[in-house]
Design an enzyme around this catalytic site. Structure first.
Site, short mmCIF file in Angstrom:
data_model
loop_
_atom_site.label_atom_id
_atom_site.label_comp_id
_atom_site.label_asym_id
_atom_site.label_seq_id
_atom_site.Cartn_x
_atom_site.Cartn_y
_atom_site.Cartn_z
N HIS A 169 0.84 -1.21 0.00
CA HIS A 169 0.00 0.00 0.00
C HIS A 169 0.88 1.26 0.00
O HIS A 169 0.63 2.21 -0.76
CB HIS A 169 -0.90 -0.04 1.24
CG HIS A 169 -1.74 1.18 1.45
ND1 HIS A 169 -3.09 1.23 1.18
CD2 HIS A 169 -1.43 2.42 1.94
CE1 HIS A 169 -3.56 2.42 1.49
NE2 HIS A 169 -2.57 3.17 1.95
N GLU A 170 1.91 1.28 0.84
CA GLU A 170 2.78 2.45 0.92
C GLU A 170 3.64 2.62 -0.33
O GLU A 170 3.88 3.73 -0.80
CB GLU A 170 3.66 2.37 2.17
CG GLU A 170 2.88 2.32 3.48
CD GLU A 170 1.89 3.45 3.63
OE1 GLU A 170 2.13 4.55 3.08
OE2 GLU A 170 0.85 3.25 4.28
N HIS A 173 1.66 4.41 -2.90
CA HIS A 173 1.66 5.87 -2.73
C HIS A 173 2.92 6.50 -3.32
O HIS A 173 2.88 7.58 -3.90
CB HIS A 173 1.57 6.22 -1.24
CG HIS A 173 0.19 6.11 -0.67
ND1 HIS A 173 -0.91 6.61 -1.30
CD2 HIS A 173 -0.26 5.56 0.49
CE1 HIS A 173 -2.00 6.38 -0.56
NE2 HIS A 173 -1.62 5.75 0.52
N GLU A 253 -6.59 6.56 -1.02
CA GLU A 253 -6.49 5.40 -0.14
C GLU A 253 -7.14 4.18 -0.79
O GLU A 253 -6.63 3.06 -0.71
CB GLU A 253 -7.13 5.69 1.21
CG GLU A 253 -6.39 6.72 2.05
CD GLU A 253 -4.94 6.33 2.29
OE1 GLU A 253 -4.69 5.18 2.70
OE2 GLU A 253 -4.06 7.17 2.05
#
Length: 651
Positions: A169-170, A173, A253
């Protein structure tokens, strides 16, 4: 979820962010002007100030508000120019890349290293936050200065599978452009909210003027009014700031959650982490005094907020988007006792310990290269599997050395040592008088494993060493660069791969300047010719074959090829200038660039490990992080690959 399309959208979101800031400042000016027209009286009823709303007042208030906002934003942006480590340190994080102390910290580092190598990038700096809530974040202005922060609670509570989902997930980003936008958002929101701080400072100053209300009313009526106005406007600024965070961050998100599922091909990895946040006594809480300032960076909501200003979407909705069959129940997890002792640091067993390494003399086909190009910014589970195999293939001594500062220096020196005995002796003598004795001892110990290292493992090993090199500091790293140049120039000839490795180290340690997307590929025809010439000359045996490779590469382009390449490249200065300009290509133009590069190296039908290493290195310099190439015919057998998949699932 195309990498280049996400870059294009990130540019549009930056414009949207500027628009939101403009509207917020206009609103603050309007509120300030209205408040400034409220009459001010002393205790006897005498009117001290009664301003009328006219052009002069509006211009004065506008100048004050805009000036304070800009100064606040610029000062914060300058502070953040050092990269994501500023945010991590403000949240009391501790870097663990070369100082993992527990089994959980080692597991976290393994997960991050796998994801970095699968993505074709250097390992980011990893910070451990002391908070016991389950949370994480990515911060920085470029992938080269990015850091990933993870809380103690996350590594204590989450399984390896769930932790991998959070890290994926990071990474999403970082490569979707969200991280840079979110880091800039910190500066913008700070500028808007600094109005309230300025007002409080003015009011504190007025308390020191005069001893009686009458004396103070004569001297500080206007400053007091301005102070009260700014203090009140500061409250409005907080509301506007949170609204901007919400507008920018919430939809991103959802995208990052979906990308994490794509990376891992396992919805339960990210869903399990979210369910544990919902059922955990401490949730995603971060207790730092600065937690709210960075709230939009977090994996989960780090502090309480209303639904209208929340920087994250509802937890239930996030879970249902990745797990449509969810029954609505969270995973109950008890908070660890306050006096809980960390687990003892132990060697982390590698799930691929029993799997034989792939053949070292791998030949890749066109499909392998094209598949990796298609996976830029979005590595697939196969690339994660390959990353684990690569990490397993790197000798243990080299991996351990890469994770400490002296060993990392020895590795980058060792990667540039010649295999010619006479030149090697000259290089070693040059280094002996230039480097620290500890680093020289490390180098002597690592020369044998480095000399026998497969060419395909050189870049991954370099990626592992980058975080330790970042911790050197500017002056020591300048000395390292000087020594690397000495090694490269020892034979009075600079090879393209030597130059490329040096540039990768430079940009990942010193950071890369953010680029402005402004060119089409046809505007960079000369620069493309320079790049393809260098690659063709490095991969072909003679000028004729190199010329044919360039012509083959140009067949897929819609504009004419410039003049034939020169028989000799004068130096690499022109190549460096070409790469700098090509970095400014519009995102939608980059696939054509990569296709031309692919056709150039694949002209003879195959690409060796050495050519693949060069291709990946050049792609990295062009801000196109290339996942590992997968050679179907030279990889593991089906039964071995099945064993590997089971090992991943069990780890």
């Amino acid at each position: 979820m195309n990498f280049f399309e996400q870059q294009r959208r990130a540019k549009r979101r930056t414009v949207y962010l500027i628009f939101l800031m403009f509207m917020a400042v206009l609103s603050l000016i309007a509120v300030s002007c209205v408040l400034m027209t409220i009459p001010v009286e002393d205790g006897s009823g005498k009117v001290l100030m009664d301003l009328e709303l006219d052009r002069q007042l509006v211009m004065t208030v506008s100048a004050v508000v805009v000036g304070i906002v800009l100064l606040g934003s610029l000062s914060k942006l300058m502070e953040l120019s050092e990269g994501g480590k500023v945010v991590a340190r403000r949240l009391e994080g501790r870097v663990i890349n070369h100082s993992a102390q527990t089994l959980e910290e080692q597991r976290l580092m393994n997960v991050v290293e796998e994801m970095a190598i699968a993505s074709g990038t250097a390992v980011p700096s990893v910070y451990l936050l002391p908070d016991l809530g389950i949370n994480a974040f990515a911060a920085g202005l470029t992938p080269q200065d990015a850091v990933i922060g993870v809380t103690q609670g996350a590594i204590n509570v989450l399984t390896r599978e769930e932790l991998q989902g959070v890290i994926a997930h990071e990474f999403s980003h970082i490569y979707n452009g969200d991280m840079r936008l979110n880091t800039r958002l910190i500066a913008i929101v700070h500028g808007i909210m600094v109005l309230g701080l300025t007002g409080s400072y003015i009011l504190e100053g007025t308390e020191q003027v005069g001893k009686t209300p009458l004396q103070r009313s004569k001297f500080v009526a206007i400053p007091m009014l301005i102070g009260f106005v700014l203090l009140f406007v500061g409250i409005a600024g907080t509301i506007f700031g949170n609204m901007i965070k919400s507008a920018i961050s919430r939809q991103r998100e959802f995208l990052a959650d979906a990308t994490a599922v794509q990376y891992t091909r396992n919805p339960q990895s990210i869903a399990g982490a979210l369910k544990k946040i919902g059922g955990y006594e401490l949730g995603a809480r971060i207790n730092s005094a600065r937690a709210e300032e960075y709230s939009h960076l977090y994996f989960g909501p780090g502090y309480s907020s209303t639904d209208s200003t929340a920087s994250h979407p509802d937890l239930n909705e996030r879970i249902r988007r990745v797990d449509a069959q969810w029954d609505g129940s969270f995973i109950k997890v008890a908070a660890p006792p306050a006096d809980a002792q960390p687990s003892v640091a132990l060697p982390v067993p590698d799930a691929f310990g029993g799997i034989p390494a792939a053949a070292k003399s791998v030949l890749y086909d066109m499909n392998a290269v094209q598949a990796s190009v298609a996976a830029i910014g979005a590595p697939q589970p196969e690339h994660l599997l390959e990353a684990r195999r690569v990490l397993d293939d790197i000798p243990h001594a080299l991996k351990m050395a890469a994770r400490n500062i002296e060993g990392a220096q020895a590795i980058v020196y060792g990667l540039l040592l010649s295999r010619s005995a006479s030149l090697l002796g000259m290089q070693v003598e040059l280094l002996k008088s230039e480097i620290d004795a500890t680093v020289f001892d490390y180098l002597n110990q690592l020369r044998e494993p480095l000399s026998s290292l497969s060419p395909g493992l050189r870049l991954p090993l370099l990626d592992l060493a980058i975080p330790s090199l970042r911790d050197l500091g500017k002056k020591p790293f300048a000395k390292v660069k000087h020594n690397l140049n000495l090694l490269i120039e020892a034979d009075n000839e600079t090879e393209l791969l030597e130059w490329t490795l040096l540039r990768i180290v430079e940009r990942n340690v010193e950071g890369a300047t953010p680029v402005q997307f402004k060119f089409g590929l046809f505007q960079c025809a000369e620069e493309l010719m320079t790049l393809l010439t260098a690659m063709a000359r490095a991969g072909q045996d003679n000028l004729s074959a190199a010329s044919q490779a360039i012509q083959f590469a140009w067949q897929g382009l819609a504009f004419e090829q410039p003049e034939e390449m020169r028989a000799e490249l004068e130096d690499l200065v022109g190549l460096e200038a070409a790469i700098k300009r090509l970095r400014h290509l519009m995102p939608e133009e980059r696939p054509a660039l990569l296709d031309a590069m692919t056709r150039c190296v694949m002209h003879d039908g195959v690409i060796t490990v050495a050519e693949a290493e060069l291709f990946r290195a050049v792609a990295d310099l062009l801000d196109c992080p290339l996942p590992p190439l997968l050679a179907a015919h030279a990889g593991m057998a089906d039964s071995t690959r099945d064993t590997a998949h089971r090992a991943v699932a069990m780890s």
